[in-house]
Structures are given as structure tokens and as C-alpha cells.
Scaffold this motif. Structure first.
Motif, mmCIF file in Angstrom:
data_model
loop_
_atom_site.group_PDB
_atom_site.id
_atom_site.type_symbol
_atom_site.label_atom_id
_atom_site.label_comp_id
_atom_site.label_asym_id
_atom_site.label_seq_id
_atom_site.Cartn_x
_atom_site.Cartn_y
_atom_site.Cartn_z
ATOM 1 N N LEU A 288 0.836 -1.201 0.000
ATOM 2 C CA LEU A 288 0.000 0.000 0.000
ATOM 3 C C LEU A 288 0.870 1.250 0.000
ATOM 4 O O LEU A 288 1.862 1.338 0.725
ATOM 5 C CB LEU A 288 -0.914 0.028 1.231
ATOM 6 N N ARG A 289 0.497 2.203 -0.790
ATOM 7 C CA ARG A 289 1.165 3.491 -0.762
ATOM 8 C C ARG A 289 0.696 4.273 0.474
ATOM 9 O O ARG A 289 -0.306 3.932 1.101
ATOM 10 C CB ARG A 289 0.861 4.276 -2.042
ATOM 11 N N ARG A 290 1.412 5.355 0.745
ATOM 12 C CA ARG A 290 1.111 6.109 1.969
ATOM 13 C C ARG A 290 -0.325 6.618 1.967
ATOM 14 O O ARG A 290 -1.050 6.488 2.950
ATOM 15 C CB ARG A 290 2.083 7.273 2.113
ATOM 16 N N TYR A 291 -0.781 7.218 0.872
ATOM 17 C CA TYR A 291 -2.133 7.770 0.836
ATOM 18 C C TYR A 291 -3.175 6.665 0.898
ATOM 19 O O TYR A 291 -4.296 6.869 1.382
ATOM 20 C CB TYR A 291 -2.328 8.634 -0.405
ATOM 21 N N GLN A 292 -2.824 5.461 0.414
ATOM 22 C CA GLN A 292 -3.754 4.329 0.507
ATOM 23 C C GLN A 292 -3.880 3.863 1.954
ATOM 24 O O GLN A 292 -4.967 3.488 2.402
ATOM 25 C CB GLN A 292 -3.282 3.200 -0.398
ATOM 26 N N ARG A 293 -2.779 3.904 2.689
ATOM 27 C CA ARG A 293 -2.837 3.573 4.118
ATOM 28 C C ARG A 293 -3.733 4.564 4.866
ATOM 29 O O ARG A 293 -4.529 4.181 5.719
ATOM 30 C CB ARG A 293 -1.426 3.601 4.722
ATOM 31 N N GLY B 174 -7.735 5.643 -10.873
ATOM 32 C CA GLY B 174 -6.377 5.132 -10.939
ATOM 33 C C GLY B 174 -5.612 5.169 -9.641
ATOM 34 O O GLY B 174 -4.452 4.753 -9.603
ATOM 35 N N LEU B 175 -6.215 5.650 -8.545
ATOM 36 C CA LEU B 175 -5.491 5.748 -7.280
ATOM 37 C C LEU B 175 -5.653 4.517 -6.396
ATOM 38 O O LEU B 175 -5.122 4.496 -5.292
ATOM 39 C CB LEU B 175 -5.944 6.999 -6.510
ATOM 40 N N GLY B 176 -6.363 3.506 -6.858
ATOM 41 C CA GLY B 176 -6.403 2.250 -6.114
ATOM 42 C C GLY B 176 -7.537 2.130 -5.114
ATOM 43 O O GLY B 176 -7.326 1.670 -3.988
ATOM 44 N N LYS B 177 -8.726 2.512 -5.505
ATOM 45 C CA LYS B 177 -9.876 2.344 -4.603
ATOM 46 C C LYS B 177 -10.124 0.859 -4.337
ATOM 47 O O LYS B 177 -10.527 0.476 -3.237
ATOM 48 C CB LYS B 177 -11.125 2.988 -5.214
ATOM 49 N N THR B 178 -9.904 0.021 -5.336
ATOM 50 C CA THR B 178 -10.145 -1.418 -5.184
ATOM 51 C C THR B 178 -9.229 -2.017 -4.129
ATOM 52 O O THR B 178 -9.673 -2.751 -3.233
ATOM 53 C CB THR B 178 -9.943 -2.131 -6.532
ATOM 54 N N ILE B 179 -7.940 -1.695 -4.201
ATOM 55 C CA ILE B 179 -6.986 -2.299 -3.270
ATOM 56 C C ILE B 179 -7.208 -1.799 -1.847
ATOM 57 O O ILE B 179 -7.029 -2.537 -0.871
ATOM 58 C CB ILE B 179 -5.539 -2.048 -3.748
ATOM 59 N N GLN B 180 -7.628 -0.548 -1.688
ATOM 60 C CA GLN B 180 -7.942 -0.044 -0.346
ATOM 61 C C GLN B 180 -9.129 -0.794 0.241
ATOM 62 O O GLN B 180 -9.142 -1.141 1.427
ATOM 63 C CB GLN B 180 -8.250 1.458 -0.418
ATOM 64 N N THR B 181 -10.116 -1.053 -0.592
ATOM 65 C CA THR B 181 -11.312 -1.762 -0.116
ATOM 66 C C THR B 181 -10.988 -3.212 0.229
ATOM 67 O O THR B 181 -11.482 -3.742 1.236
ATOM 68 C CB THR B 181 -12.411 -1.703 -1.185
ATOM 69 N N GLU C 290 -7.529 -8.696 -8.806
ATOM 70 C CA GLU C 290 -6.879 -7.932 -7.745
ATOM 71 C C GLU C 290 -6.886 -8.704 -6.428
ATOM 72 O O GLU C 290 -5.922 -8.650 -5.656
ATOM 73 C CB GLU C 290 -7.563 -6.575 -7.568
ATOM 74 N N THR C 291 -7.971 -9.414 -6.147
ATOM 75 C CA THR C 291 -8.038 -10.216 -4.928
ATOM 76 C C THR C 291 -7.009 -11.333 -4.968
ATOM 77 O O THR C 291 -6.286 -11.588 -3.984
ATOM 78 C CB THR C 291 -9.450 -10.795 -4.740
ATOM 79 N N ASP D 44 -8.145 7.875 -17.947
ATOM 80 C CA ASP D 44 -7.566 7.262 -16.754
ATOM 81 C C ASP D 44 -7.323 5.769 -16.914
ATOM 82 O O ASP D 44 -6.776 5.134 -16.012
ATOM 83 C CB ASP D 44 -8.463 7.519 -15.534
ATOM 84 N N ARG D 45 -7.763 5.189 -18.034
ATOM 85 C CA ARG D 45 -7.349 3.812 -18.320
ATOM 86 C C ARG D 45 -5.838 3.750 -18.545
ATOM 87 O O ARG D 45 -5.207 2.722 -18.344
ATOM 88 C CB ARG D 45 -8.049 3.275 -19.583
ATOM 89 N N VAL D 46 -5.284 4.894 -18.972
ATOM 90 C CA VAL D 46 -3.845 4.988 -19.250
ATOM 91 C C VAL D 46 -3.121 5.655 -18.092
ATOM 92 O O VAL D 46 -2.101 5.178 -17.616
ATOM 93 C CB VAL D 46 -3.594 5.794 -20.545
ATOM 94 N N HIS D 47 -3.692 6.756 -17.606
ATOM 95 C CA HIS D 47 -3.026 7.590 -16.595
ATOM 96 C C HIS D 47 -3.331 7.044 -15.215
ATOM 97 O O HIS D 47 -4.080 7.608 -14.437
ATOM 98 C CB HIS D 47 -3.522 9.038 -16.749
ATOM 99 N N ARG D 48 -2.712 5.899 -14.905
ATOM 100 C CA ARG D 48 -2.983 5.191 -13.655
ATOM 101 C C ARG D 48 -1.676 4.902 -12.929
ATOM 102 O O ARG D 48 -0.580 5.026 -13.486
ATOM 103 C CB ARG D 48 -3.711 3.865 -13.915
ATOM 104 N N ILE D 49 -1.831 4.471 -11.676
ATOM 105 C CA ILE D 49 -0.660 4.027 -10.921
ATOM 106 C C ILE D 49 -0.022 2.860 -11.659
ATOM 107 O O ILE D 49 -0.699 1.927 -12.095
ATOM 108 C CB ILE D 49 -1.072 3.590 -9.503
ATOM 109 N N GLY D 50 1.276 2.874 -11.774
ATOM 110 C CA GLY D 50 1.988 1.839 -12.513
ATOM 111 C C GLY D 50 2.472 2.339 -13.862
ATOM 112 O O GLY D 50 3.321 1.716 -14.497
#
Length: 852
Positions: free
Chosen positions: A399-404, A427-434, A466-467, A790-796
């Protein structure tokens, strides 16, 4: 005052007779419902003619339905009978009642005229013949005139002896303060000092009164009527509260010249006028339930407390001004009245036992500014609003800092029995935070270990992958009609499957329910929204990059699911959103503690910037010709046939607008031309070929978005001729397996092209290997374009992203671009500052602006 138009015919010499008949107990002859309807007819002014003879009265009316009935009232001594032109006995009786009210008004009006000041109201027979034209008069107004319960015959009146030598009895008026208004009762002070009622049951008989006393009685009726008093239940009542202080200060002194006045001790409080009530509400926790609270009211005027039971009477009706006898005229401000109603209505959202959840404190109390909070509630609110960066426990390293921070923020809300909306930019990772939240909650003591995620069908593979990637210990299942919730802790459903299997979901309770792309429930009346409302979960979280797409109600619907009642009743909210500009600030303040919104620029400095370039593309001659023909036709339709409510005309204009946009892209998109009829590639195809060829040869990856699949097919044909078809991929609504072209494009080494339908590829895919994005035609809603980008402009993503927006010169696309920029500003204001984006622009004005 009511203005009647009845023509009255009578003899002056017979006025005392009709006065005495008006004061007889005529109401006893009628049923309550006949009295009620007759009074209504009188107030409506249906009586058009009133003819009075010594032994009869003729009442002619014109009803609202055009019917013209009449009735005749025959008098014989103390008795009267009545008959009518209609077979309807009820109508005849009611019309007779209306006639009696007209007679009462007549004698009251005549008595008030200056020329009748010395008129002898004692009835006597006269041998004078009436003049050729009997007296006619127009009534000045309407009011109920009281009647005595004693009657007098003409014979008895004729035999009365003058009593001018005996001083007239005093007429005593006793005023009282009552909830329904200022009232007074009238009594005669007898010569022996005893009192007898002037009106009502067991009153002093009229035939025992002198002419001066009769005159004073008529004067009282006239004064009362003109001051606004109504006669009811043996007393006069002034119920128009605004008139009471004026009456007591200005008019009552004049009454004292004719009547003896007494007042109870509370009447003078009414003279003070309106007195402001302060609410002094306080919130206290409900015993045994840490999640709820209740409100106690301690209303007061100055330092004087008012019984709390009075508050419901003060704010329950249309007016917030009331009379409380012990306090006089009191007023609760409209804002305070609405505040009380909001608090009490908060119990109507289905909360157990009518208790109010603590999260309502923030909106109802304006964060404690309007309600005094108990110590425990203040501590609860402070801890809820306190910003903290401390982790609730050790979180995954990926997790990145803002995700934490996002995970900690949501867990803090959950610990306060509140729910959350994560509205991070795409693109900021709402799925991984959830998923991290699900992992934490699954390990809590007493957890049901049952979770539900509802998302668009195209996003289900993302949740599954992702899971598996980040939390392989969590087993997933896809909701269907034969799903067994015991087979896996995390169940993923499309919105469509949720609607179809609503009953299956209703029978289960979840630790956490998630709505991904929560804007799918923006319509509160849609079946999908209703199905989502049936989800039972201990905690809820909504995920969306666009919490408001078009209007503020989008956000209201999401919060009705998350935290019922927080934003009030729907009708009240819609009315405020339409008419009150300040509602935006109120909404922002209400939902701010429960909404987390981060932008890429705020949280991820290493993420590359987007470089936006507008490409103006000239139209070829064929395009211009077809475009101008369509433009003229659209303008004629708009000016000539777009009538209000004409859905067909609106459809025609919108269809022509679509054709204009197609022509601006390429003439080959028009059905009557097609690829075979196009003389040459359109301007956009020409620009695209030049740009993409250069990029392709340089080893770049390019995405081309369009809402028109025909344009994508056309572009593919020309691009294939330039660069070959091996590295060109398609993603449209007809693509069955979306993951196949996405993975092929992502994994291709070197240059590649992908042609993507804006709607099909706007959500649920990751294309971070692309370098350049071309938007071939502008979309109405800028949020949809941003989703595609944002399909392109995402984390990664590594490296800059260049976005080219293509516009045909001198076309509706220029207008759409301006409209889009306005919507973007409103969208940014709303999501960044939770401001209103609805703007409620009228259809005709918008279309006219585009076609100008």
C-alpha cells in the motif's frame, strides 16, 4: 372581509322586526351539517337577492355550477317554516341558513350607518305605504352575528312600552386570552346587580330590552365584526393573531365609551406582540445503545422556561406564531421550526425504536453548533472528526502512503458506526484499499466473514484478479441464481445480477457491502437502486470517481444507501437544490466527514502529468456541404417546431445533432453516403493518419477513442493500409472477452494501436502501456472522457501521457467543447468542493447555444 353582491330589498320601518328575528334562536331548527354548508354558501356569496316582507323572506341564489335555486321563509308569530324550489331538502335548508346570515349582516350594516344613529329600533306598526322603490343596499362585508336563544313576536314587540326614563343596563364585556385567540363574553349588569348573558343559552330575553339597549347590542355586533371577531360557542373570538395587539392598543379604548370592559390578567401579555421562543435543545445518548442519541427540548422566552410539550403545538402547523395564554403571543422562527421538524422527521427513516443514529448529529446540530452535546457525544464527535495518520494495525507493505491513510480513515468511520465514500480520482487504487478493509474486518472477533461487492459487469474480472494478486487468502464467488454464500467470504455481483437475485441477497447479512462505481444508483427510482437498498450490512462503503455526474440528487441517492437521513427527505432536498444556492455549502459540510477525495496531483508526485493538446481538423468539401445542410435543417426544427412538451420535436433535433456530429467526424458515417459514397477521407481521418503513422513508426503505443463504432471501423481500414493490421486491436461493445485485446495490447513489445469505443472502454480496464490517447470526438460529459483517459493515466504508468482531443473546425464540436468546459468546471467544483453541478440548463437554451 368578504365582499358579497346580494341585492337587498326591505322597508326601513320593518328593520327592528328583522333585527329581532335575526336574534332569535333560528339555528335550533337546523342540523349541524346544514348550518355548516349554509355558512359556506354564505361566505361564497351565492345569495344574489334578498327580499324582506313583514311575514316572509325570499332568498335567491346562483350556485357555482350555474344552478339558481331559491327558498321562501314564512313567519307566523315566533315560528317560521321554509320551502324551496329544489327537491333537495338539504340544499333548501342550507340556503335558508345562508339567508339568515344575510339578514344578520343586513341589520348589523344598517345599524353602523351614521344616518341610523338616532333610529328607533323598537318595532311599531306604521300605516305608511312603502315607497315605489323599496330600499336597496349592498353589503359591506361578512361575519357571523350571534343569536339569542329567546325569541319575540311582532305582537309582543308592538305592545312594548318606551323605557327612555329608565337608565339602560350596562353591557359588560370580559376579555380572556385563549389559545385560539382573544375572546370576550357579553353580560348585562341587571339593576339588582346580578349578571345575565347577552347571548347564548339562558340569555336575557330580547323583548325585555329597551331601544337603547338593543342599539348597544347592535353596536357591539358591528364593532366586533369590523375588528375581525367571529361569534362561536357563545363568545366572540379574534383569531387573527396579528390584529390582537393593534386591537388592544387602538380600538379597545374606543369600546370603553359604550361598554364596561374587564380583562383577565393574561390579556395584557397579548399587547406585547410577538415574543421570540428560544429552543435550547440538548442531545443525550440513549441508555444501553452507544450508536444512538435523542434530543430534549427546553424552550424559553428570555429567562422564562416554557413547558416542552408546547413546542409541538408551536411548530406543527402552517404558522409558527401561536398564543400560549401564560406567555402571550409567541413565535418560533421559520428556521427554528424547520430545525425541529428535521429532528423529529429523522425518526422516520426506519431507525429502530425511533432513535436517531449518532451520525445525524453532524447535519442536525450543524456539528454541535445548534444542539448542546452531552460529554460522551462531544467526545464521540471530536474523535470522529480528528485527523489521524496512525495505522489501526500493521498494513500490507504494497500500500502506498495515501492508501494507508484511506484505510485508516475508513476504519475510523466504521468504529464510530458511520459509513464511508471513497471518491478518489481514477487510478489511485480504490479497489486495493477496499480489499484491505475486507481483510482487516474478516479478522475481527465476531465477524460474520461475509462480504458483498456490487459493480458493473465489466469490472468483475478486475475485482477477481486484484483479490488473487494481493489477498490470495480471500476466496471469491460470483453471484448467480444458484450462489451459495457459504462457499466463499467475498461475493462479487454485477448490478444486473443483484437486481435479478435480490431475494437471495436480502436473506443474508454482510460484514461489509461495497458499491463500486456507485453512480450506478444515481436514479433513486430505478430498480437497480431499489435492489441495492435491500442489502443488509453492518458497514457500507461506496466507491466512485464521479460521485455526481449531472445533478446533486446523484449524491443524495448514494448517501441514502450509505447513511439514511443524513441529507434529509428527498422532496425537501430536491426543492432546496432547485431554489436555494446555499444548499451546496450545506451539502458539502454535511458529507465532508464521510467522503474521501484525493487527486493524483495531491498524492502521487511521481505520477506523470497529462499533456493535453487540442487538434483542430478541417472538414473536406463533402463534409462541409452535408454539414451545412443538416445545420439549416436543425435550426429550422428548433425554431419552428420545438413546442414545450413536444417530445417528438426534441427527438428530431437530437437526432439531427447526432448527424451533425457524424458529419463533423466523416461524411462516410452518414447513412445516405456510407464509405462507398465518400469522395475522400474526412479531415479527422487525414489528421489521424499523419499523426499515428509517425508515432507508430517511432515505436509508440496509441489508443483511439470514439463513441461511433463506424468511425473506429473506418479508421481501422485506413490505418491498416498504412501500418498493417497485425498490431491493431479492437475493444467495442461487441467484444465478448475484453481481457484478450487488453492483455495483447499491454504485452505487445514496441508499437501498437487500439481502437476503443468510449463507452465500452471507459471503465474496468487498465492500459498503462499506452503513450498517446486520441479522443476522436468530444463527449457530452467530461467525466466520461476522464474515465477513458484514466485507463492509461494510472498508478503503474511510467512516462508522460499525451492526450489529443480532435475537433472539426467551425462545427458543433466547438460548441460541445465549450459546453464540456462549463460542465468540467461545475464537476470540479462539486467533486473538489462538493458544489452543485446540476445547473438545470433548459433543453432549448442548450441546443440553441450549440447550433448558433
Amino acid at each position: 372581509m368578504l365582499g358579497h353582491t346580494a341585492k337587498r330589498v326591505y322597508r326601513n320601518s320593518e328593520l327592528p322586526l328583522w333585527y329581532r328575528r335575526a336574534l332569535c334562536a333560528w339555528e335550533r331548527r337546523f342540523k349541524p351539517e346544514e348550518i355548516s354548508y349554509g355558512r359556506k354558501l354564505y361566505k361564497l356569496g351565492v345569495v344574489r337577492d334578498l327580499e324582506l316582507e313583514s311575514d316572509e323572506a325570499v332568498v335567491c341564489a346562483k350556485m357555482p355550477d350555474g344552478n339558481e335555486p331559491y327558498c321562501v321563509v314564512d313567519f307566523s308569530g315566533d315560528e317560521f317554516t321554509y320551502r324551496g324550489s329544489q327537491s333537495d331538502d338539504f340544499l333548501t335548508a342550507a340556503l335558508t341558513v345562508a339567508g339568515f346570515y344575510e339578514i344578520e349582516e343586513l341589520v348589523a350594516d344598517i345599524a353602523a350607518l351614521p344616518e341610523f344613529a338616532d333610529f328607533n329600533w323598537e318595532f311599531s306598526q306604521t300605516s305608511e305605504e312603502p315607497p315605489a322603490n323599496a330600499a336597496e343596499a349592498e353589503p359591506a362585508g361578512g361575519a357571523d352575528v350571534p343569536s339569542t336563544h329567546e325569541s319575540v313576536s311582532a305582537e309582543a314587540v308592538k305592545n312594548m312600552e318606551p323605557e327612555e326614563a329608565v337608565p339602560p343596563m350596562e353591557l359588560l364585556l370580559k376579555f380572556s386570552s385563549r389559545r385560539r385567540g382573544l375572546s370576550f363574553c357579553a353580560h348585562w349588569i341587571m339593576r339588582d346587580g346580578k349578571k345575565r348573558k347577552a347571548f347564548g343559552d339562558n340569555c336575557l330575553p330580547v323583548d325585555s330590552l329597551s331601544s337603547a339597549e338593543c342599539e348597544n347590542l347592535i353596536r357591539l355586533a358591528t364593532f366586533a365584526r369590523r375588528s375581525g371577531f367571529k361569534y362561536e360557542s357563545e363568545m366572540y373570538v379574534l383569531s387573527e393573531i396579528s390584529k390582537i395587539p393593534i386591537f388592544l392598543s387602538s380600538e379597545l379604548p374606543r369600546w370603553k365609551r359604550y361598554f364596561t370592559i374587564k380583562k383577565d390578567r393574561l390579556v395584557d401579555l397579548l399587547k406585547l406582540g410577538e415574543r421570540r421562543v428560544q429552543l435550547r435543545p440538548s442531545a443525550k445518548s440513549v441508555s444501553g445503545d452507544s450508536a444512538d442519541f435523542d434530543v430534549e427540548w427546553a424552550p424559553c422566552i428570555g429567562d422564562e422556561s416554557i413547558d416542552a410539550s408546547e413546542l409541538g403545538k408551536l411548530v406543527g402547523g402552517a404558522s409558527s406564531v401561536r398564543i400560549i395564554p401564560d406567555y402571550g403571543i409567541v413565535r418560533v422562527s421559520s428556521a427554528d421550526s424547520q430545525f425541529v421538524r428535521n429532528v423529529e422527521q429523522s425518526r422516520d427513516f426506519g431507525f429502530a425504536g425511533g432513535k436517531i443514529p449518532r451520525y445525524m448529529l453532524l447535519s442536525l446540530s450543524d456539528f454541535g453548533a445548534r444542539i448542546t452535546l452531552g460529554a460522551d457525544l462531544k467526545k464521540w464527535m471530536d474523535s470522529l472528526l480528528r485527523k489521524t495518520e496512525a495505522a489501526c494495525e500493521e498494513l500490507p507493505e504494497f500500500l502506498r502512503r495515501y492508501q494507508r491513510l484511506g484505510v485508516n480513515w475508513a476504519m475510523n468511520l466504521f468504529s464510530h458506526d458511520c459509513n464511508a465514500m471513497i471518491a478518489d480520482e481514477m487510478g489511485l487504487g480504490k479497489t486495493i484499499q477496499t480489499l484491505t478493509l475486507i481483510d482487516i474486518i474478516s479478522r475481527e472477533p465476531g465477524a460474520l466473514n461475509k462480504f458483498l461487492v456490487v459493480c458493473p459487469a465489466s469490472v468483475i474480472p478486475v475485482w477477481v484478479s486484484e483479490t488473487k494478486k494481493f489477498f490470495p487468502n480471500i476466496k471469491t464467488g460470483i453471484l448467480s441464481s444458484n450462489a451459495n454464500f457459504d462457499g466463499a467470504p467475498l461475493w462479487i455481483s454485477s448490478y444486473t445480477q443483484l437486481r435479478r437475485n435480490r431475494q437471495l441477497v436480502e436473506n443474508n447479512k454482510f460484514d461489509l457491502a461495497v458499491l463500486d462505481e456507485a453512480q450506478f444508483i444515481k436514479n433513486p427510482d430505478a430498480k437497480t437502486t431499489v435492489a441495492c437498498m435491500s442489502i443488509s450490512a453492518r458497514r457500507k462503503i461506496a466507491l466512485t470517481g464521479t460521485p455526481v455526474e449531472n445533478k446533486l440528487l446523484d449524491l443524495w441517492t448514494s448517501f441514502r444507501w450509505l447513511m439514511p437521513g443524513l441529507m434529509g427527505q428527498r422532496k425537501t432536498f430536491e426543492r432546496a437544490a432547485a431554489n436555494d444556492a446555499s444548499v451546496v455549502d450545506d451539502v458539502r459540510r454535511q458529507v465532508a466527514p464521510f467522503v474521501l477525495r484525493r487527486l493524483k496531483s495531491e498524492v502521487e508526485r511521481e505520477l506523470p502529468e497529462k499533456v493535453n493538446v487540442d487538434l483542430l481538423c478541417p472538414m473536406n468539401e463533402q463534409q462541409k456541404s452535408e454539414y451545412n445542410k443538416l445545420l439549416l435543417q436543425a435550426r429550422r426544427e428548433l425554431e419552428g417546431s420545438l413546442a414545450p412538451g413536444d417530445a417528438g420535436a426534441r427527438f428530431t433535433v437530437l437526432s439531427l445533432l447526432t448527424r451533425l456530429r457524424q458529419a463533423a467526424c466523416d461524411a462516410a458515417l452518414l447513412p445516405w453516403i456510407g464509405p462507398e459514397g465518400a469522395s475522400e477521407p474526412g479531415g479527422k481521418i487525414s489528421v489521424l493518419l499523419d499523426r499515428v503513422d509517425e508515432l507508430y513508426q517511432g515505436g509508440k503505443k496509441v489508443l483511439i477513442f470514439s463513441q461511433f463504432t463506424k468511425f473506429l471501423n473506418l479508421a481501422k481500414t485506413y490505418l491498416s493500409e498504412r501500418v498493417g493490421s497485425e498490431r491493431i486491436f479492437d475493444l467495442t461493445g461487441s467484444t465478448r472477452d475484453r481481457s484478450q485485446p487488453v492483455e495483447a495490447f499491454q504485452n505487445t513489445e514496441g508499437s501498437a494501436l487500439m481502437l476503443v469505443s468510449l463507452r465500452a472502454g471507459g471503465t474496468g480496464i487498465t492500459l498503462t502501456s499506452a503513450d498517446y490517447v486520441f479522443l476522436a470526438d468530444p463527449w457530452w460529459n467530461p467525466a466520461v472522457e476522464e474515465q477513458a483517459i484514466d485507463r492509461v493515466h494510472r498508478i503503474g504508468r511510467k512516462g508522460d501521457v499525451f492526450v489529443y482531443r480532435m475537433f472539426a473546425e467551425d462545427s458543433v464540436e466547438d460548441k460541445v467543447r465549450k459546453l464540456q468546459m462549463r460542465k468540467r468546471k461545475m464537476f470540479d467544483d462539486l467533486v473538489g468542493g462538493l458544489s452543485d453541478v446540476s445547473d438545470r440548463a433548459k433543453f432549448i437554451e442548450t441546443i440553441a447555444d450549440i447550433l448558433s
